[in-house]
Design a protein around this motif. Structure first.
Motif, PDB file in Angstrom:
ATOM      1  N   GLU A  82     -28.484 -10.458   6.233  1.00  0.00           N
ATOM      2  CA  GLU A  82     -28.375 -11.558   7.186  1.00  0.00           C
ATOM      3  C   GLU A  82     -26.948 -11.560   7.715  1.00  0.00           C
ATOM      4  O   GLU A  82     -26.021 -11.970   7.014  1.00  0.00           O
ATOM      5  N   ILE A  83     -26.737 -11.105   8.948  1.00  0.00           N
ATOM      6  CA  ILE A  83     -25.411 -11.068   9.535  1.00  0.00           C
ATOM      7  C   ILE A  83     -25.032 -12.468  10.019  1.00  0.00           C
ATOM      8  O   ILE A  83     -25.882 -13.195  10.547  1.00  0.00           O
ATOM      9  N   GLU A  84     -23.762 -12.850   9.824  1.00  0.00           N
ATOM     10  CA  GLU A  84     -23.368 -14.211  10.162  1.00  0.00           C
ATOM     11  C   GLU A  84     -21.914 -14.281  10.636  1.00  0.00           C
ATOM     12  O   GLU A  84     -21.061 -13.505  10.196  1.00  0.00           O
ATOM     13  N   LEU A  85     -21.652 -15.229  11.523  1.00  0.00           N
ATOM     14  CA  LEU A  85     -20.296 -15.650  11.827  1.00  0.00           C
ATOM     15  C   LEU A  85     -19.829 -16.559  10.700  1.00  0.00           C
ATOM     16  O   LEU A  85     -20.527 -17.515  10.340  1.00  0.00           O
ATOM     17  N   VAL A  86     -18.664 -16.261  10.127  1.00  0.00           N
ATOM     18  CA  VAL A  86     -18.115 -17.066   9.046  1.00  0.00           C
ATOM     19  C   VAL A  86     -16.922 -17.861   9.562  1.00  0.00           C
ATOM     20  O   VAL A  86     -16.036 -17.300  10.225  1.00  0.00           O
ATOM     21  N   VAL A  87     -16.900 -19.140   9.261  1.00  0.00           N
ATOM     22  CA  VAL A  87     -15.806 -20.032   9.646  1.00  0.00           C
ATOM     23  C   VAL A  87     -14.927 -20.263   8.428  1.00  0.00           C
ATOM     24  O   VAL A  87     -15.425 -20.650   7.368  1.00  0.00           O
ATOM     25  N   ALA A  88     -13.626 -20.023   8.577  1.00  0.00           N
ATOM     26  CA  ALA A  88     -12.672 -20.206   7.476  1.00  0.00           C
ATOM     27  C   ALA A  88     -11.888 -21.492   7.699  1.00  0.00           C
ATOM     28  O   ALA A  88     -11.232 -21.658   8.737  1.00  0.00           O
ATOM     29  N   ILE A  89     -11.974 -22.404   6.747  1.00  0.00           N
ATOM     30  CA  ILE A  89     -11.326 -23.704   6.867  1.00  0.00           C
ATOM     31  C   ILE A  89      -9.878 -23.621   6.395  1.00  0.00           C
ATOM     32  O   ILE A  89      -9.593 -23.128   5.302  1.00  0.00           O
ATOM     33  N   ALA A 109     -14.581 -14.827  10.721  1.00  0.00           N
ATOM     34  CA  ALA A 109     -14.833 -13.483  10.204  1.00  0.00           C
ATOM     35  C   ALA A 109     -16.311 -13.165  10.338  1.00  0.00           C
ATOM     36  O   ALA A 109     -17.143 -14.029  10.631  1.00  0.00           O
ATOM     37  N   VAL A 110     -16.630 -11.895  10.098  1.00  0.00           N
ATOM     38  CA  VAL A 110     -18.016 -11.422  10.069  1.00  0.00           C
ATOM     39  C   VAL A 110     -18.443 -11.310   8.619  1.00  0.00           C
ATOM     40  O   VAL A 110     -17.732 -10.724   7.795  1.00  0.00           O
ATOM     41  N   GLY A 111     -19.583 -11.887   8.284  1.00  0.00           N
ATOM     42  CA  GLY A 111     -20.059 -11.845   6.902  1.00  0.00           C
ATOM     43  C   GLY A 111     -21.524 -11.475   6.810  1.00  0.00           C
ATOM     44  O   GLY A 111     -22.261 -11.509   7.803  1.00  0.00           O
ATOM     45  N   LEU A 112     -21.938 -11.091   5.613  1.00  0.00           N
ATOM     46  CA  LEU A 112     -23.341 -10.817   5.306  1.00  0.00           C
ATOM     47  C   LEU A 112     -23.796 -11.743   4.188  1.00  0.00           C
ATOM     48  O   LEU A 112     -23.167 -11.796   3.128  1.00  0.00           O
ATOM     49  N   ASP A 113     -24.854 -12.472   4.450  1.00  0.00           N
ATOM     50  CA  ASP A 113     -25.510 -13.280   3.418  1.00  0.00           C
ATOM     51  C   ASP A 113     -26.661 -12.433   2.873  1.00  0.00           C
ATOM     52  O   ASP A 113     -27.772 -12.466   3.390  1.00  0.00           O
ATOM     53  N   MET A 114     -26.375 -11.659   1.839  1.00  0.00           N
ATOM     54  CA  MET A 114     -27.406 -10.816   1.241  1.00  0.00           C
ATOM     55  C   MET A 114     -28.363 -11.689   0.418  1.00  0.00           C
ATOM     56  O   MET A 114     -27.937 -12.628  -0.263  1.00  0.00           O
ATOM     57  N   THR A 115     -29.646 -11.359   0.485  1.00  0.00           N
ATOM     58  CA  THR A 115     -30.669 -12.249  -0.061  1.00  0.00           C
ATOM     59  C   THR A 115     -31.727 -11.464  -0.829  1.00  0.00           C
ATOM     60  O   THR A 115     -32.312 -10.513  -0.286  1.00  0.00           O
ATOM     61  N   PHE A 160     -24.196  -9.017  15.964  1.00  0.00           N
ATOM     62  CA  PHE A 160     -25.161  -7.936  15.784  1.00  0.00           C
ATOM     63  C   PHE A 160     -25.035  -7.303  14.408  1.00  0.00           C
ATOM     64  O   PHE A 160     -24.006  -7.435  13.730  1.00  0.00           O
ATOM     65  N   LEU A 161     -26.085  -6.620  14.004  1.00  0.00           N
ATOM     66  CA  LEU A 161     -26.066  -5.795  12.798  1.00  0.00           C
ATOM     67  C   LEU A 161     -26.873  -4.529  13.054  1.00  0.00           C
ATOM     68  O   LEU A 161     -27.977  -4.584  13.584  1.00  0.00           O
ATOM     69  N   VAL A 163     -28.285  -1.001  10.936  1.00  0.00           N
ATOM     70  CA  VAL A 163     -28.516  -0.347   9.644  1.00  0.00           C
ATOM     71  C   VAL A 163     -28.712   1.140   9.921  1.00  0.00           C
ATOM     72  O   VAL A 163     -29.616   1.516  10.673  1.00  0.00           O
ATOM     73  N   ASN A 164     -27.840   1.956   9.375  1.00  0.00           N
ATOM     74  CA  ASN A 164     -27.859   3.409   9.613  1.00  0.00           C
ATOM     75  C   ASN A 164     -27.849   3.734  11.102  1.00  0.00           C
ATOM     76  O   ASN A 164     -28.523   4.651  11.575  1.00  0.00           O
ATOM     77  N   GLY A 165     -27.064   2.935  11.859  1.00  0.00           N
ATOM     78  CA  GLY A 165     -26.891   3.188  13.289  1.00  0.00           C
ATOM     79  C   GLY A 165     -27.970   2.625  14.186  1.00  0.00           C
ATOM     80  O   GLY A 165     -27.875   2.764  15.410  1.00  0.00           O
ATOM     81  N   GLN A 166     -28.976   1.980  13.622  1.00  0.00           N
ATOM     82  CA  GLN A 166     -30.078   1.416  14.410  1.00  0.00           C
ATOM     83  C   GLN A 166     -29.994  -0.112  14.424  1.00  0.00           C
ATOM     84  O   GLN A 166     -29.776  -0.740  13.389  1.00  0.00           O
ATOM     85  N   ASP A 167     -30.190  -0.697  15.598  1.00  0.00           N
ATOM     86  CA  ASP A 167     -30.135  -2.153  15.726  1.00  0.00           C
ATOM     87  C   ASP A 167     -31.169  -2.834  14.834  1.00  0.00           C
ATOM     88  O   ASP A 167     -32.341  -2.432  14.811  1.00  0.00           O
ATOM     89  N   ARG A 168     -30.739  -3.856  14.122  1.00  0.00           N
ATOM     90  CA  ARG A 168     -31.641  -4.716  13.366  1.00  0.00           C
ATOM     91  C   ARG A 168     -31.552  -6.164  13.869  1.00  0.00           C
ATOM     92  O   ARG A 168     -32.569  -6.829  14.020  1.00  0.00           O
ATOM     93  N   GLN A 169     -30.329  -6.631  14.066  1.00  0.00           N
ATOM     94  CA  GLN A 169     -30.124  -7.997  14.536  1.00  0.00           C
ATOM     95  C   GLN A 169     -29.177  -7.971  15.724  1.00  0.00           C
ATOM     96  O   GLN A 169     -28.156  -7.283  15.689  1.00  0.00           O
ATOM     97  N   ARG A 170     -29.492  -8.727  16.761  1.00  0.00           N
ATOM     98  CA  ARG A 170     -28.611  -8.821  17.926  1.00  0.00           C
ATOM     99  C   ARG A 170     -28.910 -10.130  18.644  1.00  0.00           C
ATOM    100  O   ARG A 170     -30.046 -10.396  19.038  1.00  0.00           O
ATOM    101  N   SER A 171     -27.884 -10.954  18.788  1.00  0.00           N
ATOM    102  CA  SER A 171     -28.064 -12.248  19.431  1.00  0.00           C
ATOM    103  C   SER A 171     -26.701 -12.706  19.945  1.00  0.00           C
ATOM    104  O   SER A 171     -25.806 -11.885  20.154  1.00  0.00           O
TER     105      SER A 171
END
Length: 232
Positions: A82-89, A109-115, A160-161, A163-171
């Motif tokens: 799960e690709i996410e924009l991360v906000v640092a306080i 920052a750019v983060g991943l919420d692995m699930t 965006f994210l 995986v192995n060079g192929q689009d999975r997430q883009r918004s």
């Protein structure tokens, strides 16, 4: 003060253009905060925001230009990205108004919420907490933090994210159901935010499984990217 054993070092994230690092306090995550992702998870509409947390030591800082490594976790056969924009306080507070939220943001920052999706799903069916699906070791890789003044128009940035060079997430971050200011307003009504807090703001549609050996490369326009390899 003497300790019964040495306390662990603080998790710290590199900051773009600075020698100093950002020490992590807490990690908050917003659930189902993009409409299309909510739909793929079986929900619709602008529901009130809800939050879950990850341990601070689940964060895996990845320096600029490097590829981080996280182990495929135990107990699961369905690890999702799960690709996410991360906000640092940078400045804490309670009951922060959305209009004032920008004053409390240090950077982004750019983060991943692995699930562990199978474990999360099973806990949901049983009406039990699903920390086991979200808060496991190395479940929050994150790239360097870009100070807010250097981050550009984050609210309208492409996310965006691959995986192995192929689009999975883009918004686009503009597709957030609850924008950054609104999220901070809701979050700070429930917890007193502190310097060092991270807010994973939600993921767009396209979440899917990864396996050992996969290379995950994600980004938010204007920020340092994030690259992570899944090890066996």
């Amino acid at each position: 003060m003497r300790f019964v054993f040495p306390p662990p070092p603080s998790v710290a994230i590199p900051v773009v253009g600075q020698d100093a690092a950002f020490p992590v306090h807490r990690v908050y995550c917003v659930g189902r905060n993009y409409a299309e992702h909510a739909k793929e998870m079986g929900f619709t509409g602008r529901e009130p925001p809800f939050f879950f947390m990850k341990p601070a030591d689940a964060v895996v800082p990845v320096p600029a230009g490097q590829t981080g490594a996280i182990a495929y976790p135990s107990l699961t056969r369905d690890l999702h990205h799960e690709i996410e924009l991360v906000v640092a306080i940078g400045t804490g507070g309670r009951d922060i108004r959305a209009a004032d939220a920008h004053r409390h943001i240090f950077g982004y920052a750019v983060g991943l919420d692995m699930t562990r999706r199978d474990l999360q799903g099973e806990m949901k069916k049983q009406g039990r907490p699903w920390c086991i699906g979200k808060g496991f070791d190395q479940s929050a890789p994150i790239g360097p933090i870009t100070p807010a003044a250097q981050a550009g128009d984050v609210a309208n940035a492409e996310i965006f994210l691959q995986v192995n060079g192929q689009d999975r997430q883009r918004s686009n971050v503009s597709q957030l159901i609850w924008n950054i200011g609104e999220t901070i307003e809701h979050l700070s009504a429930a917890w007193t935010l502190q310097p060092g807090d991270l807010i994973f703001s939600g993921t767009p549609e396209g979440v899917a499984a990864v396996v050992a050996g996969d290379l995950l490369s994600g980004g938010v326009a204007g920020l340092e990217g994030l690259s992570v390899r899944i090890s066996g």
